[in-house]
Structure formats: C-alpha cells, structure tokens
Design a protein around this motif. Structure first.
Motif, PDB file in Angstrom:
ATOM      1  N   VAL A 110       0.681  -1.275   0.091  1.00 37.45           N
ATOM      2  CA  VAL A 110      -0.049   0.050   0.136  1.00 37.45           C
ATOM      3  C   VAL A 110       0.920   1.199   0.004  1.00 37.45           C
ATOM      4  O   VAL A 110       0.727   2.140  -0.830  1.00 37.45           O
ATOM      5  N   VAL A 111       2.006   1.157   0.931  1.00 36.75           N
ATOM      6  CA  VAL A 111       2.877   2.269   0.776  1.00 36.75           C
ATOM      7  C   VAL A 111       3.607   2.348  -0.475  1.00 36.75           C
ATOM      8  O   VAL A 111       3.786   3.745  -1.098  1.00 36.75           O
ATOM      9  N   GLY A 112       3.887   1.251  -1.024  1.00 38.41           N
ATOM     10  CA  GLY A 112       4.689   1.535  -2.434  1.00 38.41           C
ATOM     11  C   GLY A 112       3.692   2.036  -3.555  1.00 38.41           C
ATOM     12  O   GLY A 112       4.139   2.692  -4.513  1.00 38.41           O
ATOM     13  N   HIS A 113       2.318   1.592  -3.363  1.00 36.97           N
ATOM     14  CA  HIS A 113       1.540   2.430  -4.239  1.00 36.97           C
ATOM     15  C   HIS A 113       1.261   3.828  -4.168  1.00 36.97           C
ATOM     16  O   HIS A 113       1.052   4.517  -4.974  1.00 36.97           O
ATOM     17  N   GLU A 114       1.258   4.373  -2.820  1.00 37.18           N
ATOM     18  CA  GLU A 114       1.248   5.765  -2.494  1.00 37.18           C
ATOM     19  C   GLU A 114       2.399   6.424  -3.044  1.00 37.18           C
ATOM     20  O   GLU A 114       2.443   7.556  -3.781  1.00 37.18           O
ATOM     21  N   LEU A 115       3.629   5.879  -2.951  1.00 37.49           N
ATOM     22  CA  LEU A 115       5.001   6.576  -3.223  1.00 37.49           C
ATOM     23  C   LEU A 115       5.118   6.453  -4.922  1.00 37.49           C
ATOM     24  O   LEU A 115       5.538   7.302  -5.371  1.00 37.49           O
ATOM     25  N   GLY A 116       4.697   5.237  -5.324  1.00 34.99           N
ATOM     26  CA  GLY A 116       5.079   4.870  -6.657  1.00 34.99           C
ATOM     27  C   GLY A 116       4.361   5.920  -7.667  1.00 34.99           C
ATOM     28  O   GLY A 116       4.656   5.973  -8.961  1.00 34.99           O
ATOM     29  N   HIS A 117       3.177   6.665  -7.162  1.00 33.42           N
ATOM     30  CA  HIS A 117       2.372   7.495  -7.746  1.00 33.42           C
ATOM     31  C   HIS A 117       2.949   8.805  -8.255  1.00 33.42           C
ATOM     32  O   HIS A 117       2.337   9.660  -8.756  1.00 33.42           O
ATOM     33  N   LYS A 118       3.929   9.076  -7.325  1.00 36.39           N
ATOM     34  CA  LYS A 118       4.457  10.575  -6.940  1.00 36.39           C
ATOM     35  C   LYS A 118       5.319  10.814  -8.483  1.00 36.39           C
ATOM     36  O   LYS A 118       5.997  10.022  -9.152  1.00 36.39           O
ATOM     37  N   ASN A 119       5.377  12.089  -8.642  1.00 32.29           N
ATOM     38  CA  ASN A 119       6.294  12.750  -9.711  1.00 32.29           C
ATOM     39  C   ASN A 119       7.639  12.630  -9.353  1.00 32.29           C
ATOM     40  O   ASN A 119       8.165  13.835 -10.409  1.00 32.29           O
ATOM     41  N   ASN A 120       8.191  12.572  -8.382  1.00 30.64           N
ATOM     42  CA  ASN A 120       9.451  13.145  -7.943  1.00 30.64           C
ATOM     43  C   ASN A 120      10.416  11.775  -7.839  1.00 30.64           C
ATOM     44  O   ASN A 120       9.901  10.689  -7.241  1.00 30.64           O
ATOM     45  N   ARG A 121      11.745  12.015  -7.899  1.00 32.25           N
ATOM     46  CA  ARG A 121      12.700  10.927  -8.085  1.00 32.25           C
ATOM     47  C   ARG A 121      12.668   9.987  -6.556  1.00 32.25           C
ATOM     48  O   ARG A 121      12.848   9.099  -6.404  1.00 32.25           O
ATOM     49  N   LEU A 122      12.770  11.041  -5.544  1.00 32.57           N
ATOM     50  CA  LEU A 122      12.803  10.527  -4.166  1.00 32.57           C
ATOM     51  C   LEU A 122      11.927   9.558  -4.009  1.00 32.57           C
ATOM     52  O   LEU A 122      11.995   8.407  -3.449  1.00 32.57           O
ATOM     53  N   GLU A 123      10.412   9.924  -3.966  1.00 30.59           N
ATOM     54  CA  GLU A 123       9.563   9.007  -3.886  1.00 30.59           C
ATOM     55  C   GLU A 123       9.437   7.820  -4.756  1.00 30.59           C
ATOM     56  O   GLU A 123       9.056   6.743  -4.389  1.00 30.59           O
ATOM     57  N   LYS A 124       9.739   7.847  -6.046  1.00 30.99           N
ATOM     58  CA  LYS A 124       9.668   6.858  -6.736  1.00 30.99           C
ATOM     59  C   LYS A 124      10.945   5.996  -6.360  1.00 30.99           C
ATOM     60  O   LYS A 124      10.602   4.616  -6.294  1.00 30.99           O
ATOM     61  N   ASN A 125      11.911   6.104  -5.870  1.00 26.07           N
ATOM     62  CA  ASN A 125      13.007   5.312  -5.482  1.00 26.07           C
ATOM     63  C   ASN A 125      12.628   4.790  -4.002  1.00 26.07           C
ATOM     64  O   ASN A 125      13.048   3.546  -3.926  1.00 26.07           O
ATOM     65  N   LEU A 126      12.020   5.546  -3.234  1.00 29.03           N
ATOM     66  CA  LEU A 126      11.410   5.039  -2.121  1.00 29.03           C
ATOM     67  C   LEU A 126      10.381   3.757  -2.312  1.00 29.03           C
ATOM     68  O   LEU A 126      10.397   2.783  -1.572  1.00 29.03           O
ATOM     69  N   ALA A 127       9.652   4.080  -3.365  1.00 27.58           N
ATOM     70  CA  ALA A 127       8.745   3.014  -3.654  1.00 27.58           C
ATOM     71  C   ALA A 127       9.626   1.746  -4.051  1.00 27.58           C
ATOM     72  O   ALA A 127       9.068   0.398  -3.824  1.00 27.58           O
ATOM     73  N   LYS A 128      10.562   1.712  -4.871  1.00 26.46           N
ATOM     74  CA  LYS A 128      11.387   0.478  -5.153  1.00 26.46           C
ATOM     75  C   LYS A 128      12.011   0.070  -3.995  1.00 26.46           C
ATOM     76  O   LYS A 128      11.906  -1.348  -3.781  1.00 26.46           O
ATOM     77  N   TRP A 129      12.415   0.665  -2.954  1.00 28.17           N
ATOM     78  CA  TRP A 129      12.685  -0.112  -1.614  1.00 28.17           C
ATOM     79  C   TRP A 129      11.793  -0.760  -0.831  1.00 28.17           C
ATOM     80  O   TRP A 129      11.862  -1.865  -0.514  1.00 28.17           O
ATOM     81  N   VAL A 130      10.575  -0.153  -0.786  1.00 26.99           N
ATOM     82  CA  VAL A 130       9.678  -0.558   0.133  1.00 26.99           C
ATOM     83  C   VAL A 130       8.832  -1.673  -0.580  1.00 26.99           C
ATOM     84  O   VAL A 130       8.762  -2.939  -0.043  1.00 26.99           O
ATOM     85  N   LEU A 131       8.824  -1.825  -1.815  1.00 32.48           N
ATOM     86  CA  LEU A 131       8.196  -2.870  -2.640  1.00 32.48           C
ATOM     87  C   LEU A 131       9.356  -4.109  -2.720  1.00 32.48           C
ATOM     88  O   LEU A 131       8.801  -5.176  -2.962  1.00 32.48           O
ATOM     89  N   ALA A 132      10.437  -3.705  -2.243  1.00 34.93           N
ATOM     90  CA  ALA A 132      11.542  -5.044  -2.333  1.00 34.93           C
ATOM     91  C   ALA A 132      11.252  -5.888  -1.181  1.00 34.93           C
ATOM     92  O   ALA A 132      11.591  -7.036  -1.061  1.00 34.93           O
ATOM     93  N   VAL A 133      10.463  -5.362  -0.088  1.00 30.11           N
ATOM     94  CA  VAL A 133      10.186  -5.840   1.373  1.00 30.11           C
ATOM     95  C   VAL A 133       9.477  -7.330   0.880  1.00 30.11           C
ATOM     96  O   VAL A 133       9.652  -8.488   1.362  1.00 30.11           O
ATOM     97  N   PRO A 134       8.096  -7.119   0.269  1.00 27.91           N
ATOM     98  CA  PRO A 134       7.444  -8.177  -0.040  1.00 27.91           C
ATOM     99  C   PRO A 134       7.664  -8.772  -1.460  1.00 27.91           C
ATOM    100  O   PRO A 134       6.930  -9.509  -2.064  1.00 27.91           O
ATOM    101  N   PHE A 181      13.861  -5.567  -7.001  1.00 25.23           N
ATOM    102  CA  PHE A 181      14.359  -7.309  -6.818  1.00 25.23           C
ATOM    103  C   PHE A 181      15.779  -7.512  -6.571  1.00 25.23           C
ATOM    104  O   PHE A 181      15.795  -8.431  -5.795  1.00 25.23           O
ATOM    105  N   PHE A 182      16.688  -6.835  -6.841  1.00 28.86           N
ATOM    106  CA  PHE A 182      18.218  -6.827  -6.452  1.00 28.86           C
ATOM    107  C   PHE A 182      18.073  -6.541  -4.913  1.00 28.86           C
ATOM    108  O   PHE A 182      18.688  -7.198  -4.071  1.00 28.86           O
ATOM    109  N   ILE A 183      17.367  -5.382  -4.412  1.00 25.72           N
ATOM    110  CA  ILE A 183      17.233  -5.087  -2.999  1.00 25.72           C
ATOM    111  C   ILE A 183      16.715  -6.229  -2.339  1.00 25.72           C
ATOM    112  O   ILE A 183      17.045  -6.959  -1.048  1.00 25.72           O
ATOM    113  N   THR A 184      15.597  -6.904  -2.796  1.00 22.09           N
ATOM    114  CA  THR A 184      14.841  -8.088  -2.260  1.00 22.09           C
ATOM    115  C   THR A 184      16.068  -9.269  -2.042  1.00 22.09           C
ATOM    116  O   THR A 184      16.015  -9.929  -1.032  1.00 22.09           O
ATOM    117  N   ALA A 185      16.845  -9.429  -3.258  1.00 23.80           N
ATOM    118  CA  ALA A 185      17.844 -10.501  -3.020  1.00 23.80           C
ATOM    119  C   ALA A 185      18.685 -10.426  -1.942  1.00 23.80           C
ATOM    120  O   ALA A 185      19.116 -11.127  -1.242  1.00 23.80           O
TER     121      ALA A 185
END
Length: 391
Positions: free
Chosen positions: A136-160, A233-237
């Motif tokens: 859900v957090v990745g959903h919120e962050l991934g919709h934003k138009n700035n690099r910081l939030e898009k990168n944070l989305a990659k990180w949080v989506l790596a957990v699941p 997925f690299f972060i997940t690994a």
C-alpha cells in the motif's frame, strides 16, 4: 484514462484537519509483529504471536463497525493546504525503514527464539500482513512525480518481493481498469482464488513487457541496470539472502509464506476494488473514460486510516497523484464494509457473491450484460440474472 471526478459528494465538509494525528496508525501496524513478539515475551501468552492477524481480521473490522463511516471531504480552501503539508509525506517516508526493521526482527526471532510451530506461523502471517501494507505504501509513493518518492517505492516494494508493482499498476492497471483487458480487475462470477491465479502472473507479464518497451525506446536492453523492476528485486535478493545466510534454512517457510500471503493482500485488494464493474465500449470501439462508478469505495474510518485512504479508490483513479490525506469521498458504489472485513467475505466465495452480485446488478439497473462477466460463466450468469444477452 482518467478524468476529473464530477460527482464528489459535498454533503459533509471538514473545515479543520480532523485526522491529522490519526495517520500514525499505519506506522503502528507496520511494527505490530514486533509489538506482538514483545508482548508474548513479557506475558508468555502465545496469543500475542498472532497479534497482527488478530488486529487485521478482527479489530479493524470491529473498529469499522463501532466508529462507522467517514464520508466527509476537506473544503476547497483547506484541501490544498493539507496536501502540501510535508508532515503527511514524512509519515509515509518513516514507514519505509519500519518495514525492513519488522521483517528482519521477525526473521531473527522465529529463527532463534520461537518456541514452536504455532508461534512461527503466527509471526509469519503477521509479517505477511505488514508486507501487504508495504505494498500500500509502495502504491502511494509510486504514483508521485519526483525521484525520491519513486526510489522509496522501489525500496519498500522490495520487502514483499513485488518490485514490478509500480510499472504494472501505473502503466497497466490505470489504463485498462474495469475492462476485460486488465488482469487486476475482477470479473463478476469469478472467485478470489481464480482471480489470484490470473492476476499475479498477468501482473508480472504486463510489468516486464511495459518496462522492456520503456527501455527499448531509450535504446537499452531489458536487462539493463536501468530496469526499475530489477533494481527493486536486487534489493529483495540482498534482504532475503542476508537473512538466509545469517539464520539458515529455517527461514525458508517464513520467506515463502510471508511473501505469498503478502501478495495475496494486494490481490484481494484488487479483487474487491473493481469486482464486476465495466467501462462500456463507445461507438468507436474504445472504452469510455474512467468514472467513479468503475470502482468500489468503502468510507469506513478505521480501515481507511490503516490503508492510507486506499478505500477512497475512485478518487484515486480520477487523480492518481493526489496524496492520500486528501483523497475524497464521492458517489461511487459502496462496499458493505471496509477492506479488512471484505477480505474475509472474499475468502468465502458463495458469501461474497451473495452480497456483491446484487450490488453489481444494481449499478447497471438490472442489466447484467453491462457488467464485467467471467467468460466461463457468462451464459449461466445471464440466465440467472436476466439481461438482453448483448455484451
């Protein structure tokens, strides 16, 4: 394929920031498996190993029942001020390291401290549910138009281990929502279990295809380091590999169950968000634009707080970049309860269909052929509910 939402309810307006300090609740849920572990250690009660599942499946629906609905919107002069308030953004940012902390602490505990299989399963399912909240957090962050939030989305989506979500959701689901072309839109008559088996592989395929197209336009290979899906997925690994190296193969069931049940959290959300709803085809053969009636909403205060207003889903589809704190209630069709309660209903297909099929039918004034029907059940549904037979 989105448009401004013309049917926002203005029956109740908030003229003050009434939920400002309630948005800490998702952060508590994010660390709730650790809270359960600490309560278990201090009391000796094995029930606390199941603290997070009990919170989600019992106390959140109970909270919706007790505290009821919240369909108020912020006034037009207040909403922009709340949306631009960085307090809300930083609350979401803070949740990202909490998901990593919870996952690692729980992995360490069940590998080195767990008293038995019941504890193992309880904590694992608790982490699976926080993995769902991470999505859900990745959903919120991934919709934003700035690099910081898009990168944070990659990180949080790596957990699941769902690093393809932003690519699939933003470029695929929002384009094809409420059509037969969308693997993330459930069809009337389709069980949750059939939907999961269709949606999860469909999401993977569409995400990697869309990312390959994006990279090809830049003259790059789909295996390029610029592949945003592979970055996550690299972060997940690294995360999963570190845990297995540190604490051994005892964590394999934990990783498999918490990951797959976390995916189930997202798939079940997708299942209930658009069940049976269909954008009609126009004379030119294209689907009509997305409108409020193409999403199911659930204006229940507790579950909306837990899911960052995800249940005000139609306004999200109207304005995908709008921040969670100001998503609006509108005249979309309503679910019978919040997502937590609807999850349980969806697990029992006959009960879900008994409640939801008539609701879908009412959206289309009794003409079931206007709904998004499961192709394998189309003739049976038309015979059961009536209709002119013209899909």
């Amino acid at each position: 394929m989105t448009e401004s939402n013309p049917s926002i309810s203005t029956s109740r307006l908030n003229t003050k920031d009434s939920k400002r300090y309630l948005w800490w609740l998702p952060l508590f849920i994010a660390v709730s498996p650790v809270v359960g572990i600490k309560l278990y250690e201090s009391t000796g009660s094995a029930w606390f190993a199941w603290f997070t599942p009990i919170l989600w499946y019992f106390f959140v629906p109970l909270g919706d029942f007790i505290f009821g609905r919240d369909d108020a919107n912020y006034s037009d002069d207040l909403a922009p001020k709340i949306e631009s308030d960085n307090y809300y953004k930083w609350l979401v940012f803070l949740s990202v390291p909490l998901f990593f902390f919870t996952w690692l602490y729980a992995a360490w505990w069940i590998a080195t401290q767990s008293a038995g299989i019941v504890d193992y399963i309880g904590i694992t399912l608790g982490v699976a549910l926080t993995n769902g909240l991470a999505l859900v957090v990745g959903h919120e962050l991934g919709h934003k138009n700035n690099r910081l939030e898009k990168n944070l989305a990659k990180w949080v989506l790596a957990v699941p281990a769902y690093g393809h979500f932003s690519a699939e959701h933003n470029r695929g689901h929002h384009k094809d929502v409420a059509t037969p072309d969308d693997p993330a839109s459930a069809r009337l008559g389709e069980s949750l279990y059939h939907f999961v088996l269709r949606e999860i592989p469909g999401a993977f395929i569409r995400a990697f295809h869309d990312e390959a197209v994006r990279l090809e336009r830049k003259g790059k290979s789909s295996l390029s380091p610029d592949n945003q899906i592979l970055q996550s997925f690299f972060i997940t690994a690294i995360l999963y590999g570190y845990a297995l190296y540190s604490w051994g193969p005892i964590l394999i069931p934990f990783i498999v169950i918490s990951t797959l049940w976390g995916w189930q959290f997202l798939s079940t959300s997708n299942y209930i968000e658009h069940y049976g709803l269909l954008r009609q085809k126009q004379a030119d053969g294209r689907y009509e634009r997305t409108r409020p009636e193409h999403s199911w909403n659930a204006d229940f205060i507790v579950s909306n707080l837990v899911t960052y207003h995800l249940q005000r889903h139609s306004d999200h589809h109207a304005r995908p970049t709008r921040r969670y704190q100001v998503l609006r209630s509108d005249n979309a069709p309503e679910l019978p309860t919040g997502y937590a309660g609807c999850f349980t209903l969806a697990y029992f297909t006959p009960l879900w269909r008994k409640i939801m099929d008539p609701k879908v039918l009412s959206v289309y004034d009794g003409d079931i052929t206007k709904a998004n029907l499961d192709p394998s059940k189309r003739a049976k549904l038309i015979e059961q509910y009536g209709g002119n037979g013209n899909g």
